[in-house]
Design a protein around this motif. Structure first.
Motif, PDB file in Angstrom:
ATOM      1  N   GLU A 112      22.394  -5.247  18.534  1.00  0.00           N
ATOM      2  CA  GLU A 112      21.442  -4.216  19.494  1.00  0.00           C
ATOM      3  C   GLU A 112      20.623  -3.534  18.408  1.00  0.00           C
ATOM      4  O   GLU A 112      19.506  -3.175  18.444  1.00  0.00           O
ATOM      5  CB  GLU A 112      22.121  -3.380  20.182  1.00  0.00           C
ATOM      6  N   GLN A 113      21.180  -3.169  17.076  1.00  0.00           N
ATOM      7  CA  GLN A 113      20.553  -2.278  16.238  1.00  0.00           C
ATOM      8  C   GLN A 113      19.490  -3.139  15.424  1.00  0.00           C
ATOM      9  O   GLN A 113      18.346  -2.457  15.066  1.00  0.00           O
ATOM     10  CB  GLN A 113      21.694  -1.433  15.369  1.00  0.00           C
ATOM     11  N   GLN A 136      27.114  -4.515  18.538  1.00  0.00           N
ATOM     12  CA  GLN A 136      26.181  -3.163  17.848  1.00  0.00           C
ATOM     13  C   GLN A 136      25.484  -3.734  16.906  1.00  0.00           C
ATOM     14  O   GLN A 136      24.253  -3.101  17.138  1.00  0.00           O
ATOM     15  CB  GLN A 136      27.446  -2.278  17.491  1.00  0.00           C
TER      16      GLN A 136
END
Length: 442
Positions: A59-60, A56
């Motif tokens: 990806e961010q 996460q």
């Protein structure tokens, strides 16, 4: 001004000071917002949720991102391309180990795994040389493995096909191999003292990955005086070190410099030789930490791999049958496997590598530290910054593996069915300051 007002003013001042002191440096890797004083300690980078959270965050924020533990900024690197850049292409920039308070209490910046500089070079060189001598010279490490495998098979047979938990039987067997080199002896599976040491170490490893225990790294001086799971971890290591101290003391009493039997004996001889070079660290305290390094590295990774092997073979009986058929064809039933058989067992070799990949035993490499200002992924990594590689992200990198989320030995086979090495296979890290796991786990 009343007490409540004073309290509010003090709290506000502390918050402002924390924000100013921990302002993100220019061109530093991005990351999620951090709580005042505490930082990102609740982000979820523990053993249970690391893969999900890492994906996460990557990806961010991209493959190079940062988190804060208290006031300490840490950089995390994700994905094969960027992990290789840090550990291989720029290995000279990330050689040292940072001080991690949770482990510093036991390892004290000495030994093999967590030391730096001249002491680390001397200790690692000595360990490599003499483990090789006792592992391949007087009696090959392969022979130790063959002998222990017979004991392990007999222990399994004694279960008489009933259900049982093989955890500590396997762990004892694996530890006996490195014990034979380090202590000059193996331990019976029924030895309760040795079993307790293994249980204490296993508990310590599990505790080290929990968020509550990692909180110790933020405020070690305060938490030293408070109860909690960190106290259990430190108590476990004290008991393990007491066991190792007894082993070393026994060696000192029986020591004959003309007839070294094992690693401890040759280390005692080196202590005599290096009396005039105290910076090399050859003393009893360092010997104890080196012994702990070797025992942990030689046990945890390999025994966990074997347990994962049982799981994957049970879940994939068709692959288990192919492995057994290859072993029967190449080795038969009249002798034990030998290292010389490995080139003739490509499918079995591929299955073992795929077990290590899917098992993802070390999802995060132990932190390294920038020895100089460096640039990674276009971001500035200032000297002294802690850097952690997400090894799990390499083992499941969609750009490197055809079916990263599925158990597939074909990842390690070419079109002709021959074993092929993969650069993205980094189960135990890479580079100059690799952990002892990488010294004798593959």
């Amino acid at each position: 001004m009343d007490f409540t007002s004073w309290l509010l003013v003090t709290l506000a001042a502390l918050l402002v000071t924390d924000v100013v002191r921990n302002w993100r440096p220019h061109n530093f890797p991005p990351g999620p917002w951090a709580l005042p004083i505490l930082g990102n300690i609740f982000t979820g980078l523990d053993f249970q949720s690391i893969n999900k959270v890492r994906m996460q965050l990557a990806e961010q924020y991209g493959p190079v991102f940062s988190l804060r533990k208290g006031s300490t900024r840490m950089v995390f690197v994700s994905g094969y391309k960027m992990v290789k850049e840090a550990l291989v292409n720029q290995m000279d920039s990330f050689v040292d180990r940072p001080v991690v308070p949770l482990f510093h209490k036991t390892f004290k910046g000495i030994g093999i795994a967590l030391s730096n500089g001249y002491l680390w070079k001397q200790q690692r060189k000595f360990a490599n040389t003499h483990l090789r001598y006792f592992g391949e010279g007087q009696r090959s490490l392969e022979k130790y493995i063959q002998v222990e495998s017979e004991f392990l098979c007999e222990a399994f047979k004694e279960e008489q096909r009933g259900p049982f938990n093989p955890h500590y039987t396997i762990t004892t067997a694996v530890c006996n191999i490195i014990s034979s080199v380090v202590f000059g002896q193996r331990f019976e599976y029924s030895d309760q003292t040795f079993r307790t040491v293994l249980e204490l170490d296993n508990e310590a490893v599990l505790l080290a990955g929990s968020p509550l225990v990692q909180l110790y790294d933020v405020y070690p001086s305060l938490l030293d005086h408070l109860p909690g799971p960190h106290q259990t971890l430190h108590r476990n290591y004290r008991e393990i070190m007491a066991f190792l101290a007894k082993q070393v003391e026994k060696h000192r009493e029986e020591w004959n410099p003309e007839d070294p039997r094992d690693f401890i004996d040759v280390y005692l001889a080196e202590m005599e030789k290096k009396k005039e070079d105290p910076q090399a660290g050859f003393n009893i305290e360092t010997l104890l930490v080196c012994t702990l390094d070797l025992i942990e590295a030689g046990t945890e990774s390999s025994s966990t791999t074997l347990r994962w092997a049982l799981v994957y073979m049970m879940h994939h009986p068709e692959i288990q049958e192919k492995v057994q058929a290859e072993i029967d064809r190449v080795i038969g039933e009249s002798r034990q496997p030998a290292a010389a058989d490995r080139p003739n067992l490509p499918f079995t070799d591929a299955v073992i590598h795929e077990i290590q990949r899917m098992g993802n035993i070390v999802p995060l490499g132990f932190p390294k530290m920038a020895t100089k200002d460096a640039t990674l992924g276009g971001y500035l990594i200032p000297k002294g910054t802690s850097l952690t590689t997400a090894l799990g992200s390499v083992l499941f990198d969609k750009n490197e593996w055809a079916t990263p989320d599925n158990f597939n030995p074909e990842h390690f086979l070419d079109s002709e069915g021959k074993f092929r090495r993969r650069e993205a296979f980094l189960p135990f890290s890479a580079g100059l300051h690799n952990t002892p796991s990488g010294m004798h786990s593959t």
